[in-house]
Design a protein around this motif. Structure first.
Motif, short mmCIF file in Angstrom:
data_model
loop_
_atom_site.label_atom_id
_atom_site.label_comp_id
_atom_site.label_asym_id
_atom_site.label_seq_id
_atom_site.Cartn_x
_atom_site.Cartn_y
_atom_site.Cartn_z
N ARG A 1 -2.34 7.46 -0.64
CA ARG A 1 -1.88 8.31 -1.74
C ARG A 1 -2.98 9.19 -2.28
NH1 ARG A 1 2.69 6.96 -4.40
NH2 ARG A 1 2.68 9.14 -5.00
N ILE A 2 -4.25 8.85 -1.97
CA ILE A 2 -5.36 9.61 -2.56
C ILE A 2 -5.82 10.64 -1.53
CG2 ILE A 2 -7.60 9.43 -3.72
CD1 ILE A 2 -6.74 6.50 -4.41
N LEU A 3 -5.07 11.74 -1.50
CA LEU A 3 -5.25 12.80 -0.50
C LEU A 3 -5.49 14.10 -1.24
CD1 LEU A 3 -2.37 12.71 2.14
CD2 LEU A 3 -4.75 12.05 2.44
N PHE A 4 -6.38 14.95 -0.68
CA PHE A 4 -6.67 16.23 -1.34
C PHE A 4 -6.06 17.40 -0.60
CE2 PHE A 4 -10.22 13.28 -2.36
CZ PHE A 4 -9.82 13.03 -3.67
N TYR B 1 -9.33 12.79 -9.51
CA TYR B 1 -10.27 12.56 -8.40
C TYR B 1 -10.66 13.89 -7.75
CZ TYR B 1 -9.69 7.45 -8.37
OH TYR B 1 -9.69 6.13 -8.69
N ARG B 2 -9.68 14.79 -7.67
CA ARG B 2 -9.95 16.09 -7.04
C ARG B 2 -11.04 16.84 -7.85
NH1 ARG B 2 -6.65 19.06 -4.00
NH2 ARG B 2 -4.80 17.94 -4.70
N PRO C 1 -14.84 14.92 0.84
CA PRO C 1 -13.88 13.98 1.43
C PRO C 1 -12.47 14.58 1.44
CG PRO C 1 -14.50 13.27 -0.77
CD PRO C 1 -15.38 14.43 -0.43
N GLN C 2 -11.71 14.28 2.50
CA GLN C 2 -10.32 14.76 2.55
C GLN C 2 -9.38 13.82 1.80
OE1 GLN C 2 -10.75 14.61 6.91
NE2 GLN C 2 -9.73 16.59 6.92
N GLY C 3 -9.85 12.60 1.59
CA GLY C 3 -9.04 11.61 0.88
C GLY C 3 -9.94 10.47 0.41
N PRO D 1 -16.03 4.50 4.44
CA PRO D 1 -16.65 5.29 3.39
C PRO D 1 -16.63 6.82 3.60
CG PRO D 1 -18.34 4.65 4.94
CD PRO D 1 -17.01 4.12 5.48
N THR D 2 -16.15 7.33 4.73
CA THR D 2 -16.42 8.75 5.02
C THR D 2 -15.46 9.71 4.33
OG1 THR D 2 -15.01 8.81 6.99
CG2 THR D 2 -17.31 8.15 7.33
N GLY D 3 -14.28 9.23 3.90
CA GLY D 3 -13.30 10.11 3.26
C GLY D 3 -12.51 10.94 4.26
N THR D 4 -12.66 10.65 5.56
CA THR D 4 -11.95 11.41 6.59
C THR D 4 -10.49 11.02 6.68
OG1 THR D 4 -13.89 10.80 7.88
CG2 THR D 4 -12.18 12.11 9.02
N VAL D 5 -9.64 12.02 6.86
CA VAL D 5 -8.24 11.75 7.22
C VAL D 5 -8.15 12.01 8.73
CG1 VAL D 5 -5.85 12.49 6.92
CG2 VAL D 5 -7.39 12.39 4.94
#
Ligand SMILES: Cc1ncc(COP(=O)(O)O)c(C=O)c1O
Length: 394
Positions: free
Chosen positions: A208-211, A295-296, A317-319, A176-180
């Motif tokens: 694929r869901i990366l910011f 999403y961004r 989150p980074q992703g 759940p953290t969104g960390t890359v």
């Protein structure tokens, strides 16, 4: 009393579903709820994917098919991974399954013996420790802590490796953290895997869901292709959750073992969804980039808004598409905040303990609702924050 095999008692459910049921019950009572609890995108597959599915059914492509997946889809997945992740993978290293979770459980069945130790992230996807225990192995958590920006602590991981450790599972971007995971973390995990002869199961469902930046797969690092199983699928990147399609990429002997498991269980994934998946990978409508862009925007709006709520603290989150919010300063438990938000505010989020003890002081919100709903959710949260405002220590 008929007996249920003891391995089932080792499994746990998913916390999100309990919150979802209560939210649905409130809706039946006429209450309005904004659903931010499930990891299900509000997007639907792009039109060319739906057309390809329809065409496949009309053409009679609804038969039993190859246990490992249609050769054309396996080729397309290999080419897609080369294009998007710089992975040099052959089609014979790909196995298709009904969902990422199924690919994950086949890989775990193929690699984990009773008595093994399996390292997994805490907080993390709850199925990793659950299925590990179901296989008679010991699930050994490693922390993803806020003080480390939710990056793994490599010294902790190294200290937890024993002669019984056989597999290390993680997912980056993380649910759940969104960390890359950083390049240096991946590099060090790879070194530990080689030193201690470990398998890495790399769940790349959010790749694929990366910011920002290009995705780096641990499987592409030198010496790692032969000890990495990559898990990915169509649920999140192509908004195809209910279509149930995922895949694993692994050395051929692992694919052979998983293939035998497929033959003994579900036989094959549906032929017509596999044909539509080839169209999804082509992404002729550019749907993936458009979705990530949305999403961004949601991330900017919601994370900025959450950080204005007294007692809430959230790193962007980074992703992936989750906001992971520290609620420690409210003076309440995450379960109490979850309950106030749902019962009084009409906003469904999940108390972080659903993702392991490391999630104790957190709530997870999924950014799977439109921006206007996220704005409403922020207003509702702000309104019920009176319950803890006085206690907030800043
Ligand atoms: C980390 C992770 N892996 C796997 C899955 C499941 O994917 P699928 O729906 O393709 O089975 C999810 C879904 O939430 C997830 O968050």
């Amino acid at each position: 009393m008929t007996r249920i095999a003891s391995r089932v008692s080792q499994l746990n459910g998913e916390g999100a579903l309990a919150v979802y049921s209560r939210a649905k019950e409130l809706e039946r009572l006429g209450r309005s709820v904004i659903h931010l609890e499930l990891g299900e995108p509000d997007f639907h597959p792009a039109a060319p994917i739906v057309d390809a599915l329809r065409g496949a059914v009309v053409a009679g492509r609804d038969r039993y098919c190859a246990t490992r997946g249609l050769p054309a889809l396996r080729e397309a997945i290999a080419a897609y991974l080369k294009r998007t992740r710089r992975l040099g993978v052959a089609a014979e290293q790909v196995l298709v399954a009904p969902g990422c979770k199924m690919a994950l459980s086949l890989a775990m069945m193929a690699l984990i013996e009773p008595g093994d130790d399996v390292l997994y992230p805490d907080p993390g996807f709850p199925i990793y420790p659950s299925f590990t225990r179901g296989l008679g192995a010991t699930a050994v958590p490693f922390g993803l802590e806020e003080k480390n920006h939710f990056q793994p602590d490599l010294e902790e991981i190294a200290a937890k490796i024993t002669p019984r450790t056989r597999v290390l599972i993680f997912n980056s971007p993380s649910n759940p953290t969104g960390t890359v995971f950083s390049s240096s973390a991946l590099q060090k995990i790879a070194e530990l895997a080689q030193k201690h002869d470990l398998w890495i199961v790399s769940d790349e469902i959010y790749a694929r869901i990366l910011f920002g930046g290009a995705y780096q797969s641990i499987g592409a690092l030198p010496g790692m292709a032969e000890r990495t199983v990559i898990i990915d699928g169509f649920s999140k990147s192509f908004a195809m959750t209910g279509w149930r399609l995922g895949y694993a990429v692994a050395p051929v002997p692992v694919i052979d073992a998983m293939d035998l498991l497929v033959l003994n269980t579900f036989t094959c994934a549906a032929e017509f969804t596999q044909i539509a998946a080839i169209e999804a990978l082509r992404d002729s409508a550019g749907a993936v980039d458009a979705m990530v862009e949305e999403y961004r925007k949601r991330r900017e709006l919601f994370v900025t808004g959450l950080n204005r709520i007294p007692g809430f603290r959230c790193q962007p989150p980074q992703g992936a598409f989750y906001a992971w919010v520290n609620i420690e300063q409210t003076g309440l438990s995450a379960e109490e905040v979850q309950s106030i938000l749902l019962e009084q505010g009409g906003v469904a989020g999940i108390a972080g303990a659903a993702f392991g003890p490391g999630g104790k002081n957190y709530l997870r919100f999924s950014l799977v609702s439109a921006r206007n709903l996220l704005e409403d959710a922020l207003e509702r949260i702000e309104r019920v924050s009176m319950h803890w405002r006085a206690a907030v220590t800043r």
